[in-house]
Scaffold this motif. Sequence first.
Motif, PDB file in Angstrom:
ATOM      1  N   UNK A 259      -0.564  84.587  68.291  1.00  0.00           N
ATOM      2  CA  UNK A 259      -0.103  83.807  67.186  1.00  0.00           C
ATOM      3  C   UNK A 259      -1.128  82.441  66.984  1.00  0.00           C
ATOM      4  N   UNK A 260      -2.121  82.566  67.957  1.00  0.00           N
ATOM      5  CA  UNK A 260      -3.009  81.417  67.547  1.00  0.00           C
ATOM      6  C   UNK A 260      -2.689  79.971  68.191  1.00  0.00           C
ATOM      7  N   UNK A 261      -1.873  80.066  69.243  1.00  0.00           N
ATOM      8  CA  UNK A 261      -1.364  79.115  69.654  1.00  0.00           C
ATOM      9  C   UNK A 261      -1.719  78.952  71.413  1.00  0.00           C
ATOM     10  N   UNK A 262      -1.555  77.804  71.909  1.00  0.00           N
ATOM     11  CA  UNK A 262      -2.229  77.791  73.206  1.00  0.00           C
ATOM     12  C   UNK A 262      -1.233  76.827  74.143  1.00  0.00           C
ATOM     13  N   UNK A 263      -1.086  77.543  75.285  1.00  0.00           N
ATOM     14  CA  UNK A 263       0.055  76.831  76.289  1.00  0.00           C
ATOM     15  C   UNK A 263      -0.763  75.334  76.425  1.00  0.00           C
ATOM     16  N   UNK A 264       0.134  74.478  76.671  1.00  0.00           N
ATOM     17  CA  UNK A 264      -0.487  72.995  77.044  1.00  0.00           C
ATOM     18  C   UNK A 264      -1.287  72.462  75.940  1.00  0.00           C
ATOM     19  N   UNK A 265      -1.057  72.715  74.888  1.00  0.00           N
ATOM     20  CA  UNK A 265      -1.946  72.297  73.814  1.00  0.00           C
ATOM     21  C   UNK A 265      -2.404  71.019  73.529  1.00  0.00           C
ATOM     22  N   UNK A 266      -1.538  70.166  73.928  1.00  0.00           N
ATOM     23  CA  UNK A 266      -2.130  68.693  73.865  1.00  0.00           C
ATOM     24  C   UNK A 266      -2.614  68.217  75.257  1.00  0.00           C
ATOM     25  N   UNK A 267      -2.358  68.947  76.296  1.00  0.00           N
ATOM     26  CA  UNK A 267      -2.945  68.288  77.542  1.00  0.00           C
ATOM     27  C   UNK A 267      -4.071  69.367  78.307  1.00  0.00           C
ATOM     28  N   UNK A 268      -5.039  69.483  77.845  1.00  0.00           N
ATOM     29  CA  UNK A 268      -5.764  70.521  78.200  1.00  0.00           C
ATOM     30  C   UNK A 268      -7.344  69.901  78.009  1.00  0.00           C
ATOM     31  N   UNK A 269      -8.150  70.411  79.359  1.00  0.00           N
ATOM     32  CA  UNK A 269      -9.511  69.888  79.421  1.00  0.00           C
ATOM     33  C   UNK A 269     -10.342  70.993  80.064  1.00  0.00           C
ATOM     34  N   UNK A 270     -11.401  71.326  79.675  1.00  0.00           N
ATOM     35  CA  UNK A 270     -12.324  72.419  80.049  1.00  0.00           C
ATOM     36  C   UNK A 270     -13.548  71.861  81.150  1.00  0.00           C
ATOM     37  N   UNK A 271     -13.459  72.511  82.180  1.00  0.00           N
ATOM     38  CA  UNK A 271     -14.404  71.928  83.336  1.00  0.00           C
ATOM     39  C   UNK A 271     -15.869  71.943  82.793  1.00  0.00           C
ATOM     40  N   UNK A 272     -15.947  73.213  82.325  1.00  0.00           N
ATOM     41  CA  UNK A 272     -17.498  73.168  81.533  1.00  0.00           C
ATOM     42  C   UNK A 272     -18.040  72.468  80.692  1.00  0.00           C
ATOM     43  N   UNK A 273     -16.927  71.978  79.791  1.00  0.00           N
ATOM     44  CA  UNK A 273     -17.093  71.005  78.650  1.00  0.00           C
ATOM     45  C   UNK A 273     -17.630  69.862  79.252  1.00  0.00           C
TER      46      UNK A 273
END
Lengths: 426, 426
Positions: A259-273
Amino acid sequence: MNRNDLISLRKEAENHLVNELLPFWTSRMIDSVNGGYITHFDSNGNDSGEDEKSLIAQARCLYTMSSAHRAGYGNGKYADLARHGADFMIDRMWDREFGGFYWMMDRKGNVKIDQKIVYGLSFAIYSMSEYTLATGDPRGREYAEKVFDLLQKYSADTMYGGYWEMFHRDWTLCGPGSMGGDRKTLDVHMHLMEAYTTLYECTGQEVHRRKLLEDIDLLINRIIHPVYKTGIPQFYKDWTVAPQIKFDIIWGWDRFSPDGLKGNATDNTAYGHNAEFAWLLIHALEILQIDKNNYSELIRIVFDHTVNNGIDYEFGGVFVEGPHSGGVYDMEKEFWQQAEVLIGMLDAALMFGDEKYFEAYRNVHRFVIDKMVNKGVGEWWPLMSRQGVPIWTHMSHSWKINYHTVRAMVQSIERMNKLIDKNISV
Amino acid sequence: MNRNDLISLRKEAENHLVNELLPFWTSRMIDSVNGGYITHFDSNGNDSGEDEKSLIAQARCLYTMSSAHRAGYGNGKYADLARHGADFMIDRMWDREFGGFYWMMDRKGNVKIDQKIVYGLSFAIYSMSEYTLATGDPRGREYAEKVFDLLQKYSADTMYGGYWEMFHRDWTLCGPGSMGGDRKTLDVHMHLMEAYTTLYECTGQEVHRRKLLEDIDLLINRIIHPVYKTGIPQFYKDWTVAPQIKFDIIWGWDRFSPDGLKGNATDNTAYGHNAEFAWLLIHALEILQIDKNNYSELIRIVFDHTVNNGIDYEFGGVFVEGPHSGGVYDMEKEFWQQAEVLIGMLDAALMFGDEKYFEAYRNVHRFVIDKMVNKGVGEWWPLMSRQGVPIWTHMSHSWKINYHTVRAMVQSIERMNKLIDKNISV
């Protein structure tokens, strides 16, 4: 950092770049019928036939060939391959009525999606600037500047700062929510820093310098986490954090639920980024001739977050993402995150001389060379399990091309040369 | 508001406009030797000889002639006079190398000050758009759009929003402090609202609408006082209030001490600016086809501040400036503040139907017609004592031209017609 270790790792990287990665592309990327590049290959490196030429993939291939030529590889061959791609972008992908490059073409060069997407356009600036720096062909600079001017006119938000990101063909703003017209992203503003850096390197123009400095200010003061200095993926127009959603126009294969959602949608960071942000910032400061030590505390915090949370010290490589305050949500291994952390960890080693960064580099280098390279084919698996078993198996599509992989090798070799020259032995 | 009073006041305004004000200009403004307009006249209306043609004065004359023609005056004569000015601006004042209109020429059309000053350029957009709306000559729209595009590229601040205001000829940013390169002003952002409104009216382009909406957001959320809704004159780049200073490039004759300082430099608001802001906002909303009642509370607060603090109920007219919270610092009478309050009070009467606004209009109208008009000459005294004795006596120079005076009459007549049509009698 042992000098012999460095020399040995550099040799592995050079071998992978020159004998596996670049030949994978040069032997199969040219579309000699329709122009431009073929960008879809299966696990065996065979053309998988998708009828699309995306702005991202065409621009990234142009960047890859240009940068490889500029870095001294290919004896001029890559400059010819770059020109082949520049011709297609300029002749077929440029919108002569409204300006800007279209988002998606078919292989023959017909428009499939006519939207103007700033993520893709940032790569147009980046690649066209790199192309002129590499070859001297003035068309690259000309089209990079045209796109820059269009972004200032249509995309800059003169109320809250930053850039709107999703437009219709005529540069009217897209609607809200999944259409993306009311959101601002780390992705776009980070890749604009990358693009403006190379544009400024190419032109020396004050306005390109100024907008680069403003974008750096945005990244540092609006986009990274105020405490942890980690990247926050999505915002509303006024820079309040927005829950991360999947847009209708996608530019990567981030994982969302159906459904286009993400778990932890507001507390999420990518190490590669985060590692990519830090090394792109260091590079921008070098091009700007600003002392990077002014930013050393910030840069160290970012790299340390990756070292402390993102590196898999058990199975090797870099995890996908986790919370800002530390820890991991997703332990799989994406190709691009490995690539960016390689460069970042070498920059950290160069800047701070701390063995832990070099060990993190070595860890990811080993995972890439030993597990992520598709042996006998030459490109990297796009997504692997934590342990290093391929999950996705294509070698290339519109969002997975040669930019991260080739750049990681070119840039890592350059940094290892610096480390060897400095003869740093911690 | 008595209908007969309205008819009588309108007749006075029409008489002043048609028989005094417009003839003052049309009889002496044309420079038939060098092109463009003569803009320096002494107290008797004789050419006072200053060898300058400023961007503001040329653009404001172009606006005046265009708007008078568009409002139905002059039987076509003003359209010809407008074209005469447009020719000079386009042929002599446009910088063919870097783009933009120069700030200051001599009468022959040689460049005296080659800087690019956004205050002046906002009037270039305003006047060129009005010129095309009035005459259909497409050059006005063409140059208005060129200036708009240059401002988006060079002047927009993509970090904090808003616009940088002072540039060298090549659009590199001026230095800080009195050079103005680190400041943002109410003046510029308000006149950009005025300019973008007419540009959008002329072009109907979505990007012009969008930037107008963003500028309105800036004015409401950054530039007017959060409590009193009064205009704050100067800011640093991040919208913290800056003490009001005199810039090296001036665009008006605000009073400063000889060292360029101002008493109450951080708590100072001008009634004329506030009324002008409110009526320009109402006009912008009308052109945007946005219901102005959405902003009625804000607009009422602004108008009430002028009614309660700015009107001199003893000697008539509008004071210069005072603190945001109420009261008056400077009780003299500047020409432009009278002009803007006239329009504003009629808009307030139209919007709220309250007698007090009409009485404020009548007060200022009487002061203007009875004291400020230089009888037998036709233009207004630029600055008078509280009681109405001339202090400055020139009829025109680079910063005092016909834009405020003629516009006040044209716009007031239009509003009185609406009031008469509505037959409002409170």
